[in-house]
Design a protein around this motif. Structure first.
Motif, PDB file in Angstrom:
ATOM      1  N   LEU A   1       7.126   2.445 -12.289  1.00 15.98           N
ATOM      2  CA  LEU A   1       8.205   3.425 -12.181  1.00 15.98           C
ATOM      3  C   LEU A   1       8.898   3.620 -13.525  1.00 15.98           C
ATOM      4  O   LEU A   1       9.168   4.758 -13.945  1.00 15.98           O
ATOM      5  CB  LEU A   1       9.217   2.976 -11.129  1.00 15.98           C
ATOM      6  CG  LEU A   1      10.480   3.835 -11.029  1.00 15.98           C
ATOM      7  CD1 LEU A   1      10.133   5.253 -10.599  1.00 15.98           C
ATOM      8  CD2 LEU A   1      11.492   3.214 -10.095  1.00 15.98           C
ATOM      9  N   SER A   2       9.181   2.537 -14.206  1.00 13.70           N
ATOM     10  CA  SER A   2       9.881   2.625 -15.488  1.00 13.70           C
ATOM     11  C   SER A   2       9.105   3.492 -16.477  1.00 13.70           C
ATOM     12  O   SER A   2       9.683   4.341 -17.159  1.00 13.70           O
ATOM     13  CB  SER A   2      10.104   1.228 -16.063  1.00 13.70           C
ATOM     14  OG  SER A   2      10.967   0.476 -15.238  1.00 13.70           O
ATOM     15  N   ARG A   3       7.808   3.286 -16.549  1.00 13.72           N
ATOM     16  CA  ARG A   3       6.995   4.071 -17.486  1.00 13.72           C
ATOM     17  C   ARG A   3       6.897   5.530 -17.058  1.00 13.72           C
ATOM     18  O   ARG A   3       6.897   6.442 -17.892  1.00 13.72           O
ATOM     19  CB  ARG A   3       5.607   3.453 -17.606  1.00 13.72           C
ATOM     20  CG  ARG A   3       5.630   2.061 -18.241  1.00 13.72           C
ATOM     21  CD  ARG A   3       4.239   1.491 -18.423  1.00 13.72           C
ATOM     22  NE  ARG A   3       4.316   0.135 -18.968  1.00 13.72           N
ATOM     23  CZ  ARG A   3       3.907  -0.952 -18.332  1.00 13.72           C
ATOM     24  NH1 ARG A   3       3.359  -0.862 -17.127  1.00 13.72           N
ATOM     25  NH2 ARG A   3       4.033  -2.141 -18.884  1.00 13.72           N
TER      26      ARG A   3
ATOM     27  N   HIS B   1       9.673  11.437 -18.701  1.00  9.93           N
ATOM     28  CA  HIS B   1      10.612  12.545 -18.508  1.00  9.93           C
ATOM     29  C   HIS B   1      11.886  12.353 -19.327  1.00  9.93           C
ATOM     30  O   HIS B   1      12.879  13.065 -19.110  1.00  9.93           O
ATOM     31  CB  HIS B   1      10.969  12.667 -17.024  1.00  9.93           C
ATOM     32  CG  HIS B   1       9.808  13.013 -16.145  1.00  9.93           C
ATOM     33  ND1 HIS B   1       9.506  14.310 -15.772  1.00  9.93           N
ATOM     34  CD2 HIS B   1       8.864  12.233 -15.569  1.00  9.93           C
ATOM     35  CE1 HIS B   1       8.439  14.307 -14.995  1.00  9.93           C
ATOM     36  NE2 HIS B   1       8.029  13.059 -14.858  1.00  9.93           N
ATOM     37  N   GLY B   2      11.885  11.386 -20.251  1.00 14.10           N
ATOM     38  CA  GLY B   2      13.066  11.110 -21.046  1.00 14.10           C
ATOM     39  C   GLY B   2      14.151  10.404 -20.269  1.00 14.10           C
ATOM     40  O   GLY B   2      15.329  10.445 -20.642  1.00 14.10           O
ATOM     41  N   LEU B   3      13.758   9.720 -19.187  1.00 12.85           N
ATOM     42  CA  LEU B   3      14.705   9.037 -18.320  1.00 12.85           C
ATOM     43  C   LEU B   3      14.453   7.527 -18.329  1.00 12.85           C
ATOM     44  O   LEU B   3      13.438   7.054 -18.844  1.00 12.85           O
ATOM     45  CB  LEU B   3      14.602   9.591 -16.898  1.00 12.85           C
ATOM     46  CG  LEU B   3      14.983  11.065 -16.744  1.00 12.85           C
ATOM     47  CD1 LEU B   3      14.594  11.588 -15.366  1.00 12.85           C
ATOM     48  CD2 LEU B   3      16.467  11.277 -16.996  1.00 12.85           C
TER      49      LEU B   3
ATOM     50  N   LYS C   1       0.812  -1.218   0.000  1.00 16.84           N
ATOM     51  CA  LYS C   1       0.000   0.000   0.000  1.00 16.84           C
ATOM     52  C   LYS C   1       0.847   1.271   0.000  1.00 16.84           C
ATOM     53  O   LYS C   1       0.331   2.367  -0.237  1.00 16.84           O
ATOM     54  CB  LYS C   1      -0.931   0.016   1.218  1.00 16.84           C
ATOM     55  CG  LYS C   1      -1.912  -1.145   1.288  1.00 16.84           C
ATOM     56  CD  LYS C   1      -2.928  -1.095   0.177  1.00 16.84           C
ATOM     57  CE  LYS C   1      -3.988  -2.181   0.358  1.00 16.84           C
ATOM     58  NZ  LYS C   1      -4.975  -2.188  -0.755  1.00 16.84           N
ATOM     59  N   MET C   2       2.125   1.133   0.306  1.00 18.03           N
ATOM     60  CA  MET C   2       3.039   2.281   0.256  1.00 18.03           C
ATOM     61  C   MET C   2       3.602   2.342  -1.160  1.00 18.03           C
ATOM     62  O   MET C   2       4.714   1.895  -1.439  1.00 18.03           O
ATOM     63  CB  MET C   2       4.139   2.135   1.302  1.00 18.03           C
ATOM     64  CG  MET C   2       3.612   2.138   2.726  1.00 18.03           C
ATOM     65  SD  MET C   2       4.912   1.990   3.983  1.00 18.03           S
ATOM     66  CE  MET C   2       5.742   3.573   3.809  1.00 18.03           C
ATOM     67  N   ASP C   3       2.816   2.887  -2.085  1.00 14.78           N
ATOM     68  CA  ASP C   3       3.107   2.761  -3.509  1.00 14.78           C
ATOM     69  C   ASP C   3       3.171   4.106  -4.235  1.00 14.78           C
ATOM     70  O   ASP C   3       2.850   4.209  -5.416  1.00 14.78           O
ATOM     71  CB  ASP C   3       2.071   1.862  -4.175  1.00 14.78           C
ATOM     72  CG  ASP C   3       0.649   2.388  -4.034  1.00 14.78           C
ATOM     73  OD1 ASP C   3       0.435   3.415  -3.348  1.00 14.78           O
ATOM     74  OD2 ASP C   3      -0.271   1.769  -4.613  1.00 14.78           O
ATOM     75  N   ARG C   4       3.643   5.131  -3.541  1.00 13.57           N
ATOM     76  CA  ARG C   4       3.717   6.457  -4.176  1.00 13.57           C
ATOM     77  C   ARG C   4       5.091   6.691  -4.812  1.00 13.57           C
ATOM     78  O   ARG C   4       6.121   6.372  -4.227  1.00 13.57           O
ATOM     79  CB  ARG C   4       3.478   7.564  -3.158  1.00 13.57           C
ATOM     80  CG  ARG C   4       2.055   7.648  -2.614  1.00 13.57           C
ATOM     81  CD  ARG C   4       1.906   8.888  -1.743  1.00 13.57           C
ATOM     82  NE  ARG C   4       2.933   8.941  -0.700  1.00 13.57           N
ATOM     83  CZ  ARG C   4       3.623  10.039  -0.390  1.00 13.57           C
ATOM     84  NH1 ARG C   4       3.428  11.163  -1.038  1.00 13.57           N
ATOM     85  NH2 ARG C   4       4.529  10.006   0.583  1.00 13.57           N
ATOM     86  N   ILE C   5       5.064   7.262  -6.006  1.00 15.43           N
ATOM     87  CA  ILE C   5       6.274   7.850  -6.580  1.00 15.43           C
ATOM     88  C   ILE C   5       6.318   9.275  -6.064  1.00 15.43           C
ATOM     89  O   ILE C   5       5.524  10.125  -6.466  1.00 15.43           O
ATOM     90  CB  ILE C   5       6.247   7.810  -8.114  1.00 15.43           C
ATOM     91  CG1 ILE C   5       6.193   6.365  -8.613  1.00 15.43           C
ATOM     92  CG2 ILE C   5       7.473   8.529  -8.692  1.00 15.43           C
ATOM     93  CD1 ILE C   5       6.031   6.243 -10.126  1.00 15.43           C
ATOM     94  N   VAL C   6       7.204   9.548  -5.137  1.00 20.19           N
ATOM     95  CA  VAL C   6       7.229  10.830  -4.436  1.00 20.19           C
ATOM     96  C   VAL C   6       7.800  11.930  -5.323  1.00 20.19           C
ATOM     97  O   VAL C   6       7.318  13.072  -5.309  1.00 20.19           O
ATOM     98  CB  VAL C   6       8.058  10.708  -3.133  1.00 20.19           C
ATOM     99  CG1 VAL C   6       8.141  12.038  -2.410  1.00 20.19           C
ATOM    100  CG2 VAL C   6       7.458   9.634  -2.224  1.00 20.19           C
TER     101      VAL C   6
END
Length: 454
Positions: A116-118, A123-125, A91-96
């Motif tokens: 995360l990858s997507r 952002h071109g990263l 449940k701790m699933d935020r991209i901060v």
């Protein structure tokens, strides 16, 4: 006050699961032959403070805690112990944060790798670590087992992308390790110590991850060989000549047959090994041509380079289907991840074939050939006691072979329950003593993921 009441004092009701039918579903990961106990409770926190409350409660009551991510692991590292608190971090699933200037992402442990990858791609990263289960596995789990993936040959494993961590210790204190900067050598590298520790030293609640610029789209080739020795010779030549493929994968005859039977890929029956290479360089076609020539010189009977990304995906499809295809061979599988020096790869594959013959079992091997990481997959009937025994014995023989060849018992899956007897053999008595000492410093009560690693 009992355990559940103490937990409820600092957690919302929906974060605590006590129904045995529900908690039982959290008892184990995806590994075979790994014992699992019955948890007393499953807790699904959403905040760091809630994790701290769980660990303070566990320390005060001397209750074991088993941290879990998505439970896609293959070593039993997330298996419950009797009477434990299963601490599920899904449940701790935020991209901060995603910071294109500093090229970092700050994430919670429950973030799914592919998500995360997507997100960073927008952002071109690029976040390179890509375990085969990347659509399901979590970043916290990847950190816990130091996961790898198909891209390791060029970009390295998870450990090389973890810059800093927030970790809740066994007594509930919050430790911050590492940095957000490109450089940093202040003090002991505690960050790297937590990576691969399988939740035995603390609970990762936030991670600072390094990112790279998104590379060009890769192109791939497939090369068919009449023997695994010839394919492994090609691997050695590719690496010795200084090539930097973004992917270099190998499938043995058993894996090829399984994929052909399932998906009618049309690979010739004479193919004993299939080598897949890809490049994400500015001129991948030129790199493929050079590697193709090396494959031909090593004895490849056919080399098929792709001209488009779509063609590359078709060529790589066989590798992606390998595990699914091998799972159809028998009712159960045991997946090993022995890693050997690239120069010993042929001996590892030939030795595994001999072990399969010795025990009368089907053992298919696919490998991250570029870094020597093999995945022998033992296929067996779980309902047949004799076949199950032979499967376990063959698994042990494969690990022994890996150590004999100068390798390691685990390249990316971790030790967990499955390989803890073998960890002692690899580390030796002095190594085990020092590692146990480190464990005692971080977890003096021994409540964090007990029964794993040692």
């Amino acid at each position: 006050m009992d355990l559940i009441a103490r937990l409820r004092a600092g957690l919302p009701g929906e974060a605590i699961l006590t129904d045995p039918d529900v908690t039982g579903s959290y008892a184990n990961d995806m590994a075979s032959f790994c014992e699992a106990g019955t948890p007393a409770v499953v807790v699904l926190p959403r905040t760091v403070e809630q994790v701290q409350h769980v660990m303070r409660t566990a320390s005060e009551l001397r209750v074991p805690v088993v941290p879990q991510g998505a439970r896609t692991g293959l070593s039993g590292a997330a298996n419950a112990s009797d009477g434990c608190i299963v601490l599920s971090l899904v449940k701790m699933d935020r991209i901060v944060e995603i910071n294109p200037v500093d090229r970092i992402a700050v994430v919670e442990p429950g973030v799914i790798n592919a998500v995360l990858s997507r997100a960073v791609n927008e952002h071109g990263l690029y976040y390179p670590p890509d375990p085969s289960s990347w659509e399901q596995c979590s970043i916290g789990g990847n950190i816990g087992t130091a996961s790898g993936g198909l891209c390791c040959v060029k970009y390295g494993v998870t450990a090389e992308y973890v810059l800093g961590l927030d970790v809740v210790l066994a007594d509930g204190r919050l430790l911050t390790t590492g940095r957000r900067t490109a450089k940093g050598v202040a003090g002991y590298d505690l960050t790297r110590l937590f990576v691969g520790s399988e939740g035995s030293l603390g609970i990762v609640v936030r991670a600072v991850l390094a990112l790279k610029p998104e590379p060009p789209e890769q192109l791939a080739l497939a090369a068919e060989f009449p023997s695994t020795a010839a394919a492994c010779e090609a691997v050695c030549e590719i690496m010795a000549r200084g090539h930097a493929p973004s992917l270099l994968e190998l499938m043995d005859r058993t894996s090829i047959r399984a994929v052909n039977d399932m998906a009618q890929m049309g690979l010739p029956d004479s193919t004993e090994a299939l080598l897949l290479a890809a490049f994400d360089t500015p001129d991948p076609a030129a790199d493929l041509a050079a590697v193709g020539a090396l494959c031909t010189a090593a004895g490849a009977t056919e080399v098929v380079p792709a001209e488009t990304a779509a063609e590359s995906d078709l060529l790589l499809q066989a590798r992606r289907l390998t595990l699914t295809a091998l799972e159809r061979v028998r009712s159960a599988t045991m997946i090993d991840d022995v890693c050997v020096p690239r120069s010993r790869l042929a001996e590892m594959l030939d030795g595994t074939a001999a072990i399969a013959e010795k025990y009368g079992l089907t053992i298919g091997v696919c490998a991250h050939a570029g870094d020597g990481n093999t995945h022998p997959t033992v296929c067996f009937d779980a309902a047949d006691p004799d076949e199950s025994r032979r499967a376990r014995e063959s698994f042990d023989d494969i690990m022994a072979l890996g150590l004999q060849l100068g390798g390691t018992i685990t390249g990316e899956h971790g030790v967990g329950v499955l390989k803890k007897e073998w960890l002692a053999r690899e580390l030796g008595p002095v190594g085990v003593e020092l590692q146990r000492g480190i464990k005692d410093v971080f977890d003096p009560l021994g409540i964090l993921n007990p029964g794993k690693l040692f």
